[in-house]
Design a protein around this motif. Structure first.
Motif, PDB file in Angstrom:
ATOM      1  N   HIS A  42       0.942  -1.241  -0.055  1.00  0.00           N
ATOM      2  CA  HIS A  42      -0.072  -0.116   0.145  1.00  0.00           C
ATOM      3  C   HIS A  42       0.648   1.465  -0.109  1.00  0.00           C
ATOM      4  O   HIS A  42       0.216   2.432  -0.130  1.00  0.00           O
ATOM      5  CB  HIS A  42      -0.951   0.162   1.298  1.00  0.00           C
ATOM      6  N   VAL A  43       2.351   1.102   0.205  1.00  0.00           N
ATOM      7  CA  VAL A  43       3.119   2.271   0.017  1.00  0.00           C
ATOM      8  C   VAL A  43       4.113   1.986  -0.935  1.00  0.00           C
ATOM      9  O   VAL A  43       4.207   0.669  -1.540  1.00  0.00           O
ATOM     10  CB  VAL A  43       3.696   2.588   1.343  1.00  0.00           C
ATOM     11  N   LYS A  44       4.946   3.007  -1.498  1.00  0.00           N
ATOM     12  CA  LYS A  44       6.209   2.724  -2.299  1.00  0.00           C
ATOM     13  C   LYS A  44       7.445   3.563  -1.553  1.00  0.00           C
ATOM     14  O   LYS A  44       7.291   4.257  -0.977  1.00  0.00           O
ATOM     15  CB  LYS A  44       5.825   3.248  -3.459  1.00  0.00           C
ATOM     16  N   VAL A  45       8.597   3.330  -2.079  1.00  0.00           N
ATOM     17  CA  VAL A  45       9.807   4.028  -1.767  1.00  0.00           C
ATOM     18  C   VAL A  45       9.536   5.663  -1.792  1.00  0.00           C
ATOM     19  O   VAL A  45       9.072   5.909  -2.842  1.00  0.00           O
ATOM     20  CB  VAL A  45      11.054   3.466  -2.296  1.00  0.00           C
ATOM     21  N   GLY A  46       9.846   6.289  -0.851  1.00  0.00           N
ATOM     22  CA  GLY A  46       9.585   7.642  -0.926  1.00  0.00           C
ATOM     23  C   GLY A  46       8.599   8.386  -0.368  1.00  0.00           C
ATOM     24  O   GLY A  46       8.135   9.383  -0.086  1.00  0.00           O
ATOM     25  N   ASP A  47       7.459   7.236   0.012  1.00  0.00           N
ATOM     26  CA  ASP A  47       6.015   7.625   0.715  1.00  0.00           C
ATOM     27  C   ASP A  47       6.497   8.141   1.960  1.00  0.00           C
ATOM     28  O   ASP A  47       7.103   7.399   2.850  1.00  0.00           O
ATOM     29  CB  ASP A  47       5.206   6.497   0.703  1.00  0.00           C
ATOM     30  N   MET A  48       5.648   8.905   2.640  1.00  0.00           N
ATOM     31  CA  MET A  48       5.600   9.217   3.929  1.00  0.00           C
ATOM     32  C   MET A  48       4.426   8.480   4.699  1.00  0.00           C
ATOM     33  O   MET A  48       3.239   8.676   4.198  1.00  0.00           O
ATOM     34  CB  MET A  48       5.380  10.824   4.358  1.00  0.00           C
ATOM     35  N   VAL A  49       4.647   7.982   5.781  1.00  0.00           N
ATOM     36  CA  VAL A  49       3.804   7.209   6.451  1.00  0.00           C
ATOM     37  C   VAL A  49       3.639   7.475   7.784  1.00  0.00           C
ATOM     38  O   VAL A  49       4.358   8.412   8.604  1.00  0.00           O
ATOM     39  CB  VAL A  49       4.238   5.690   6.462  1.00  0.00           C
ATOM     40  N   VAL A  50       2.589   7.196   8.310  1.00  0.00           N
ATOM     41  CA  VAL A  50       2.097   7.784   9.971  1.00  0.00           C
ATOM     42  C   VAL A  50       1.700   6.386  10.509  1.00  0.00           C
ATOM     43  O   VAL A  50       1.595   5.296   9.917  1.00  0.00           O
ATOM     44  CB  VAL A  50       0.992   8.515   9.833  1.00  0.00           C
ATOM     45  N   GLU A  51       1.809   6.502  11.906  1.00  0.00           N
ATOM     46  CA  GLU A  51       1.610   5.219  12.762  1.00  0.00           C
ATOM     47  C   GLU A  51       0.422   4.859  12.624  1.00  0.00           C
ATOM     48  O   GLU A  51      -0.641   5.322  12.213  1.00  0.00           O
ATOM     49  CB  GLU A  51       1.733   5.957  14.407  1.00  0.00           C
ATOM     50  N   ASP A  52       0.273   3.599  12.500  1.00  0.00           N
ATOM     51  CA  ASP A  52      -1.004   2.690  12.434  1.00  0.00           C
ATOM     52  C   ASP A  52      -1.527   2.610  10.782  1.00  0.00           C
ATOM     53  O   ASP A  52      -2.463   1.947  10.361  1.00  0.00           O
ATOM     54  CB  ASP A  52      -2.254   3.212  13.302  1.00  0.00           C
ATOM     55  N   GLN A  53      -0.688   3.249  10.057  1.00  0.00           N
ATOM     56  CA  GLN A  53      -1.195   3.376   8.409  1.00  0.00           C
ATOM     57  C   GLN A  53      -0.682   1.848   7.949  1.00  0.00           C
ATOM     58  O   GLN A  53       0.451   1.272   8.352  1.00  0.00           O
ATOM     59  CB  GLN A  53      -0.420   4.233   7.567  1.00  0.00           C
ATOM     60  N   VAL A  54      -1.630   1.294   7.058  1.00  0.00           N
ATOM     61  CA  VAL A  54      -1.361   0.017   6.769  1.00  0.00           C
ATOM     62  C   VAL A  54      -0.350  -0.034   5.616  1.00  0.00           C
ATOM     63  O   VAL A  54      -0.385   0.782   4.486  1.00  0.00           O
ATOM     64  CB  VAL A  54      -2.774  -0.619   5.993  1.00  0.00           C
ATOM     65  N   LEU A  55       0.608  -0.770   5.983  1.00  0.00           N
ATOM     66  CA  LEU A  55       1.927  -0.743   4.903  1.00  0.00           C
ATOM     67  C   LEU A  55       1.356  -1.842   3.573  1.00  0.00           C
ATOM     68  O   LEU A  55       2.039  -1.616   2.724  1.00  0.00           O
ATOM     69  CB  LEU A  55       3.027  -1.069   5.406  1.00  0.00           C
ATOM     70  N   ALA A  56       1.261  -3.137   4.161  1.00  0.00           N
ATOM     71  CA  ALA A  56       1.316  -4.148   3.063  1.00  0.00           C
ATOM     72  C   ALA A  56      -0.094  -5.207   3.899  1.00  0.00           C
ATOM     73  O   ALA A  56      -0.280  -5.000   4.756  1.00  0.00           O
ATOM     74  CB  ALA A  56       2.637  -4.755   3.091  1.00  0.00           C
ATOM     75  N   ASP A  57      -0.291  -6.169   2.838  1.00  0.00           N
ATOM     76  CA  ASP A  57      -1.221  -7.102   2.997  1.00  0.00           C
ATOM     77  C   ASP A  57      -0.408  -8.463   2.751  1.00  0.00           C
ATOM     78  O   ASP A  57       0.503  -8.531   1.562  1.00  0.00           O
ATOM     79  CB  ASP A  57      -2.454  -7.185   2.061  1.00  0.00           C
TER      80      ASP A  57
END
Length: 423
Positions: free
Chosen positions: A24-39
């Protein structure tokens, strides 16, 4: 700045490895706590992996379809502070997944992140999808598109992973007739393109289970026609009287009740067969699997102890499980342990089907669509609501006579629905 490395977690139940299904993300993305990264995909269930930190994605540890060991590096995130990797240590080598992951028919909604989702924008009325390609969309969106007469494959999705949203349907309609000829022109244009779709995630698991079932079990099917006029009248009456307070009933709870009653006389059908140990286990409890089509593929959530449930209790549990399955939120416990499966395509049920067994079960009951037909009753032609049951059995365990008698018992119960409630 430091680096926080997230490793593939131990999901439990002795699982040593899982399949990475989708990023659900790619290199360079900013993420926040509890955000789903992958399934990730276990034997049956899809599990989302959330981020425990805020930061920037600097490396991904695998590509969709790859089987990864528990404890292996899943993702590396640059964070404020020291992180969980010492400054002198080099991050473990990881492979960077491509920005555009291969098409995977799965969507698990992420928890809200800091930045709001941009408004849907229709990027043109025609999207180049194959005729048999299933675009990502929720069941509600699919029904809305059907009601509007829109071919969903022609609509560009603005949601996560290209998912088609209600706003996209509205934007598509807003295009007016300006490009009305485009689909027609495209329909007559020669095409030479090809598309390779990796069989990964739930689709791989379904393929494996279906192949295993057809290779190991001795399938045979039995089809019977049932007059469901009386049970449909009862259902309509109960909905009119109690629908506002207890909820509306579909036909499924009546079918579950019929299974419960019929199986009292056919315990050999409410069973599981361990063909490796050569042991048949007959169950007193009736755990009914309800085959459910979700965006990620066919899933079978289980209504446990159906023998102890009322019609409304069964209806509520079927609805709850179906919603969880379609949203990709059903747990492993909710997707395992069935003793017999009920499968239905609703209005698309066709006249006859040959359902595949859900091993290690030995029976599956398939429901076809209800149609009104002229029937001869006591010398008179009358219009009745008719439905076929297309059911399959494991001939290694269930004899043909037993299967036929079992389906005839179901027929008798549904045609005389008062008998569903007589002990």
């Amino acid at each position: 700045m430091g680096t926080h490395v997230i490793k593939m977690p131990d999901i439990g139940e002795g699982i040593a490895e899982v399949e990475l299904s989708v990023w659900h993300v790619k290199v360079g993305d900013m993420v926040v706590e509890d955000q789903v990264l992958a399934d990730v995909m276990t034997d049956k269930a899809m599990v989302d992996i959330p981020s425990p930190v805020h930061g920037k994605v600097i490396a991904l540890g695998g590509q969709p379809g790859e089987v990864m060991a528990v404890g292996s590096v899943l993702i590396s995130i640059e964070v404020e502070g020291a992180g969980n990797v010492k400054e002198s240590a080099q991050p473990a080598p990881v492979k960077e997944a491509p920005v555009a992951a291969p098409k995977v028919e799965t969507v698990v909604e992420s928890k809200p992140v800091a930045a709001p989702r941009p408004a849907a924008v229709c990027q043109g009325p025609l999207v180049a999808r194959e005729a048999d390609e299933r675009p990502l969309a929720s069941p509600a969106v699919r029904k809305h598109a059907l009601d509007l007469g829109i071919q969903l494959r022609l609509v560009r999705g603005s949601g996560p992973a290209g998912r088609v949203l209600h706003e996209d349907l509205e934007a598509y309609l807003a295009q007016g007739q300006a490009n009305a000829s485009a689909p027609v022109a495209a329909a007559y244009a020669q095409r030479t393109d090809e598309q390779q779709i990796p069989v990964i995630g739930m689709r791989r698991k379904i393929a494996q289970r279906m192949q295993d079932a057809t290779q190991r079990a001795a399938h045979f099917s039995y089809v019977e026609e049932i007059d469901v006029t009386a049970v449909e009248e009862l259902r309509a009456h109960l909905n009119e009287k109690h629908g506002a307070t207890r909820g509306k009933l579909t036909l499924l709870p009546f079918l579950v009740r019929a299974l419960v009653v019929a199986l009292r006389d056919f315990p050999q059908i409410n069973a599981r067969y361990d063909d490796e140990a050569q042991v048949i286990t007959r169950l007193g409890a009736v755990h009914v699997g309800i085959a459910t089509q979700a965006d990620i593929g066919l899933m079978v959530p289980v209504v446990r102890h159906a023998e102890a449930r009322s019609l409304w209790d069964s209806a509520a549990e079927i609805s709850r499980l179906a919603t969880a399955a379609r949203n990709g939120k059903a747990s492993r416990d909710e997707l395992s342990g069935s003793s017999i499966t009920l499968t239905s395509l609703g209005a698309l049920g066709g006249i006859v089907s040959t359902p595949v067994l859900n091993l290690p079960e030995v029976a599956i009951v398939g429901v076809n669509k209800i149609v009104e037909r002229p029937m001869v009753i006591k010398g008179q032609i009358v219009i009745r609501k008719m439905m076929n049951l297309s059911s399959s059995f494991d001939h290694r365990v269930v004899d043909g006579m037993d299967a036929a008698q079992f389906i005839q018992a179901l027929r008798g119960l549904l045609e005389q629905p008062a008998t569903l409630f007589v002990d």
